[in-house]
Motif scaffolding. Structure first.
Motif, mmCIF file in Angstrom:
data_model
loop_
_atom_site.group_PDB
_atom_site.id
_atom_site.type_symbol
_atom_site.label_atom_id
_atom_site.label_comp_id
_atom_site.label_asym_id
_atom_site.label_seq_id
_atom_site.Cartn_x
_atom_site.Cartn_y
_atom_site.Cartn_z
ATOM 1 N N THR A 36 45.549 42.375 36.294
ATOM 2 C CA THR A 36 44.242 42.585 36.909
ATOM 3 C C THR A 36 44.000 41.443 37.874
ATOM 4 O O THR A 36 44.065 40.285 37.501
ATOM 5 N N CYS A 93 36.056 49.868 37.864
ATOM 6 C CA CYS A 93 36.345 48.644 37.128
ATOM 7 C C CYS A 93 37.747 48.159 37.478
ATOM 8 O O CYS A 93 38.703 48.938 37.501
ATOM 9 N N LYS A 122 39.499 46.174 35.656
ATOM 10 C CA LYS A 122 40.317 46.003 34.451
ATOM 11 C C LYS A 122 40.821 47.343 33.911
ATOM 12 O O LYS A 122 42.013 47.530 33.738
ATOM 13 N N HIS A 131 34.139 44.475 31.307
ATOM 14 C CA HIS A 131 34.669 43.570 32.339
ATOM 15 C C HIS A 131 33.590 43.348 33.404
ATOM 16 O O HIS A 131 32.807 44.237 33.715
ATOM 17 N N LYS A 174 28.954 44.685 35.423
ATOM 18 C CA LYS A 174 29.553 44.910 34.109
ATOM 19 C C LYS A 174 29.980 46.363 33.938
ATOM 20 O O LYS A 174 29.191 47.284 34.168
#
Length: 118
Positions: free
Chosen positions: A65, A107, A109, A84, A78
């Motif tokens: 990542t 996201c 991640k 994450h 978030k």
């Protein structure tokens, strides 16, 4: 006359729309300079339209990542799925022009996607 020459007005160079099969006119008139063109010049010419939509690849899937792997701006937001704190985003106008844009978050991640109408 080739089709590439027929598609343009010989006077001003404006693109001439192909006549529709329901048109009964013998002449076509350029919308810019009013030059008339014999509609028979368009016999046998076809018109094809292709719309290509770009795909939205916001992150590259990999085992690492990294902000360097993100395509687009990265913000602190978030993730609702994994918690994450970093996501990338893209915006599109998905509703009428007088309404706000839609923001698509991904996201960095886990790749979970969310959207928000602003």
């Amino acid at each position: 006359m080739s089709s590439s020459q027929t598609e343009f007005c010989h006077i001003c160079g404006t693109i001439l729309p192909l006549p529709l099969s329901i048109d009964i006119k013998d002449q076509m008139t350029c919308l810019v300079c009013n030059h008339t063109v014999d509609v028979n010049q368009f016999n046998g010419i076809t018109s094809t339209t292709r719309i290509t939509f770009n795909t939205r690849h916001l992150i590259h899937k990999s085992s690492h990542t990294s902000q360097d792997k993100a395509e687009g701006p990265v913000i602190e937001r978030k993730c609702q799925k994994c918690g994450h704190e970093k996501q990338t985003f893209a915006t599109l106008q998905t509703r009428s022009a007088d309404e706000g844009q839609t923001v698509f978050y991904t996201c960095l991640k886990c790749g979970a996607q969310e959207n928000e109408n602003s």
